[in-house]
Design a protein around this motif. Structure first.
Motif, PDB file in Angstrom:
ATOM      1  N   ARG A  54       0.842  -1.203   0.000  1.00  0.00           N
ATOM      2  CA  ARG A  54       0.000   0.000   0.000  1.00  0.00           C
ATOM      3  C   ARG A  54       0.879   1.255   0.000  1.00  0.00           C
ATOM      4  O   ARG A  54       0.577   2.241  -0.661  1.00  0.00           O
ATOM      5  CB  ARG A  54      -0.913  -0.038   1.229  1.00  0.00           C
ATOM      6  CG  ARG A  54      -1.889   1.058   1.357  1.00  0.00           C
ATOM      7  CD  ARG A  54      -3.009   0.896   0.348  1.00  0.00           C
ATOM      8  NE  ARG A  54      -3.840   2.077   0.392  1.00  0.00           N
ATOM      9  CZ  ARG A  54      -5.136   2.068   0.316  1.00  0.00           C
ATOM     10  NH1 ARG A  54      -5.773   0.946   0.165  1.00  0.00           N
ATOM     11  NH2 ARG A  54      -5.807   3.186   0.380  1.00  0.00           N
ATOM     12  N   ALA A  55       1.970   1.220   0.748  1.00  0.00           N
ATOM     13  CA  ALA A  55       2.865   2.380   0.836  1.00  0.00           C
ATOM     14  C   ALA A  55       3.638   2.605  -0.459  1.00  0.00           C
ATOM     15  O   ALA A  55       3.933   3.750  -0.814  1.00  0.00           O
ATOM     16  CB  ALA A  55       3.841   2.196   2.000  1.00  0.00           C
ATOM     17  N   THR A  56       3.980   1.540  -1.156  1.00  0.00           N
ATOM     18  CA  THR A  56       4.825   1.673  -2.345  1.00  0.00           C
ATOM     19  C   THR A  56       4.051   1.612  -3.655  1.00  0.00           C
ATOM     20  O   THR A  56       4.602   1.911  -4.711  1.00  0.00           O
ATOM     21  CB  THR A  56       5.906   0.572  -2.366  1.00  0.00           C
ATOM     22  OG1 THR A  56       5.271  -0.704  -2.355  1.00  0.00           O
ATOM     23  CG2 THR A  56       6.844   0.712  -1.171  1.00  0.00           C
ATOM     24  N   GLY A  57       2.781   1.235  -3.582  1.00  0.00           N
ATOM     25  CA  GLY A  57       1.976   1.087  -4.790  1.00  0.00           C
ATOM     26  C   GLY A  57       2.109  -0.320  -5.323  1.00  0.00           C
ATOM     27  O   GLY A  57       3.115  -0.993  -5.103  1.00  0.00           O
ATOM     28  N   TYR A  58       1.081  -0.784  -5.985  1.00  0.00           N
ATOM     29  CA  TYR A  58       1.101  -2.144  -6.520  1.00  0.00           C
ATOM     30  C   TYR A  58       0.080  -2.272  -7.644  1.00  0.00           C
ATOM     31  O   TYR A  58      -0.694  -1.345  -7.907  1.00  0.00           O
ATOM     32  CB  TYR A  58       0.823  -3.172  -5.416  1.00  0.00           C
ATOM     33  CG  TYR A  58      -0.548  -3.048  -4.792  1.00  0.00           C
ATOM     34  CD1 TYR A  58      -1.584  -3.894  -5.173  1.00  0.00           C
ATOM     35  CD2 TYR A  58      -0.808  -2.090  -3.821  1.00  0.00           C
ATOM     36  CE1 TYR A  58      -2.843  -3.784  -4.606  1.00  0.00           C
ATOM     37  CE2 TYR A  58      -2.066  -1.977  -3.254  1.00  0.00           C
ATOM     38  CZ  TYR A  58      -3.078  -2.824  -3.649  1.00  0.00           C
ATOM     39  OH  TYR A  58      -4.320  -2.706  -3.095  1.00  0.00           O
ATOM     40  N   GLN A  59       0.103  -3.408  -8.287  1.00  0.00           N
ATOM     41  CA  GLN A  59      -0.862  -3.698  -9.330  1.00  0.00           C
ATOM     42  C   GLN A  59      -1.328  -5.135  -9.180  1.00  0.00           C
ATOM     43  O   GLN A  59      -0.603  -5.975  -8.642  1.00  0.00           O
ATOM     44  CB  GLN A  59      -0.282  -3.447 -10.706  1.00  0.00           C
ATOM     45  CG  GLN A  59       1.093  -3.979 -10.942  1.00  0.00           C
ATOM     46  CD  GLN A  59       1.682  -3.459 -12.243  1.00  0.00           C
ATOM     47  OE1 GLN A  59       0.982  -3.235 -13.201  1.00  0.00           O
ATOM     48  NE2 GLN A  59       2.976  -3.273 -12.258  1.00  0.00           N
ATOM     49  N   CYS A  60      -2.533  -5.388  -9.633  1.00  0.00           N
ATOM     50  CA  CYS A  60      -3.055  -6.745  -9.561  1.00  0.00           C
ATOM     51  C   CYS A  60      -4.015  -6.980 -10.723  1.00  0.00           C
ATOM     52  O   CYS A  60      -4.593  -6.033 -11.262  1.00  0.00           O
ATOM     53  CB  CYS A  60      -3.714  -7.009  -8.216  1.00  0.00           C
ATOM     54  SG  CYS A  60      -5.159  -6.010  -7.890  1.00  0.00           S
ATOM     55  N   PRO A  61      -4.173  -8.244 -11.100  1.00  0.00           N
ATOM     56  CA  PRO A  61      -5.070  -8.553 -12.211  1.00  0.00           C
ATOM     57  C   PRO A  61      -6.522  -8.270 -11.827  1.00  0.00           C
ATOM     58  O   PRO A  61      -6.906  -8.398 -10.658  1.00  0.00           O
ATOM     59  CB  PRO A  61      -4.847 -10.043 -12.463  1.00  0.00           C
ATOM     60  CG  PRO A  61      -4.119 -10.562 -11.288  1.00  0.00           C
ATOM     61  CD  PRO A  61      -3.522  -9.419 -10.558  1.00  0.00           C
ATOM     62  N   GLU A  62      -7.300  -7.867 -12.815  1.00  0.00           N
ATOM     63  CA  GLU A  62      -8.711  -7.583 -12.582  1.00  0.00           C
ATOM     64  C   GLU A  62      -9.465  -7.864 -13.881  1.00  0.00           C
ATOM     65  O   GLU A  62      -8.999  -7.508 -14.963  1.00  0.00           O
ATOM     66  CB  GLU A  62      -8.877  -6.114 -12.179  1.00  0.00           C
ATOM     67  CG  GLU A  62     -10.308  -5.686 -11.990  1.00  0.00           C
ATOM     68  CD  GLU A  62     -10.418  -4.229 -11.608  1.00  0.00           C
ATOM     69  OE1 GLU A  62     -10.378  -3.949 -10.405  1.00  0.00           O
ATOM     70  OE2 GLU A  62     -10.530  -3.386 -12.513  1.00  0.00           O
ATOM     71  N   LYS A  79      -5.130  -3.723 -12.712  1.00  0.00           N
ATOM     72  CA  LYS A  79      -5.528  -2.560 -11.915  1.00  0.00           C
ATOM     73  C   LYS A  79      -4.283  -2.018 -11.223  1.00  0.00           C
ATOM     74  O   LYS A  79      -3.543  -2.768 -10.589  1.00  0.00           O
ATOM     75  CB  LYS A  79      -6.585  -2.971 -10.893  1.00  0.00           C
ATOM     76  CG  LYS A  79      -6.992  -1.905  -9.930  1.00  0.00           C
ATOM     77  CD  LYS A  79      -7.974  -0.954 -10.539  1.00  0.00           C
ATOM     78  CE  LYS A  79      -8.446   0.024  -9.467  1.00  0.00           C
ATOM     79  NZ  LYS A  79      -9.362   0.987  -9.943  1.00  0.00           N
ATOM     80  N   HIS A  80      -4.029  -0.722 -11.368  1.00  0.00           N
ATOM     81  CA  HIS A  80      -2.871  -0.077 -10.742  1.00  0.00           C
ATOM     82  C   HIS A  80      -3.317   0.724  -9.526  1.00  0.00           C
ATOM     83  O   HIS A  80      -4.247   1.515  -9.611  1.00  0.00           O
ATOM     84  CB  HIS A  80      -2.179   0.853 -11.748  1.00  0.00           C
ATOM     85  CG  HIS A  80      -1.629   0.131 -12.925  1.00  0.00           C
ATOM     86  ND1 HIS A  80      -0.385  -0.458 -12.919  1.00  0.00           N
ATOM     87  CD2 HIS A  80      -2.162  -0.142 -14.142  1.00  0.00           C
ATOM     88  CE1 HIS A  80      -0.179  -1.047 -14.086  1.00  0.00           C
ATOM     89  NE2 HIS A  80      -1.242  -0.866 -14.847  1.00  0.00           N
ATOM     90  N   TYR A  81      -2.650   0.497  -8.400  1.00  0.00           N
ATOM     91  CA  TYR A  81      -2.914   1.243  -7.172  1.00  0.00           C
ATOM     92  C   TYR A  81      -1.677   2.084  -6.875  1.00  0.00           C
ATOM     93  O   TYR A  81      -0.594   1.532  -6.668  1.00  0.00           O
ATOM     94  CB  TYR A  81      -3.198   0.286  -6.008  1.00  0.00           C
ATOM     95  CG  TYR A  81      -4.479  -0.489  -6.181  1.00  0.00           C
ATOM     96  CD1 TYR A  81      -5.680   0.021  -5.704  1.00  0.00           C
ATOM     97  CD2 TYR A  81      -4.489  -1.726  -6.830  1.00  0.00           C
ATOM     98  CE1 TYR A  81      -6.863  -0.693  -5.862  1.00  0.00           C
ATOM     99  CE2 TYR A  81      -5.664  -2.433  -7.000  1.00  0.00           C
ATOM    100  CZ  TYR A  81      -6.849  -1.907  -6.515  1.00  0.00           C
ATOM    101  OH  TYR A  81      -8.013  -2.605  -6.679  1.00  0.00           O
TER     102      TYR A  81
END
Length: 145
Positions: A54-62, A79-81
């Motif tokens: 959460r602090a560094t950002g992440y991505q996951c399939p959606e 999806k990019h967070y």
């Protein structure tokens, strides 16, 4: 239960015993204690990993699901967070307290924290002590000659 984040109090409720009994079981059965520790460590590690992501950002399939002319279409996407500032602050304040704390702790004799007025008074005392020590040192030098 510890893998799900349960506390000793929640364990006691589950087993319908007191927390004191849970603590007695820990002392009497080392394997029980180790099992609780292992479960809690794994749960804490998962939360730590999530906080880091959460602090560094992440991505996951959606999967994006659309209905076009009565036909359902599933489109795999990513999806990019972005990094989360609050998570960054929390992480850094806890991992590098000395560098990222909002306030610096000033202490007096014996390591006791000083209240703000005392902090400025302490600085005045330090400066006065420095001036006095310098004057005494100069006086000693003058006496030696």
């Amino acid at each position: 239960m510890c893998l799900l984040g349960s506390t000793d109090k929640q364990l006691a409720d589950f087993f319908d015993v007191s927390e004191q009994t849970i603590n007695a079981w820990k002392q009497k059965h080392p394997e029980f204690l180790e099992s609780l520790k292992a479960g809690k460590e794994i749960a804490d590690a998962k939360v730590g990993e999530s906080l880091f992501q959460r602090a560094t950002g992440y991505q996951c399939p959606e999967d994006r699901i659309f209905c076009n002319n009565g036909e359902v279409t599933v489109v795999p996407t990513t999806k990019h967070y972005p990094p989360d500032t609050t998570a960054m602050i929390y992480w850094l304040k806890n991992r590098q307290r000395g560098k990222w704390s909002d306030r610096k702790e000033h202490t007096g004799p014996g390591g006791k924290p000083l209240i703000p007025d005392q902090q400025s008074d302490m600085e005045i005392c330090r400066r006065a002590a420095f001036v006095l020590a310098k004057a005494l040192h100069q006086q000693d030098d003058d006496c030696d000659h």
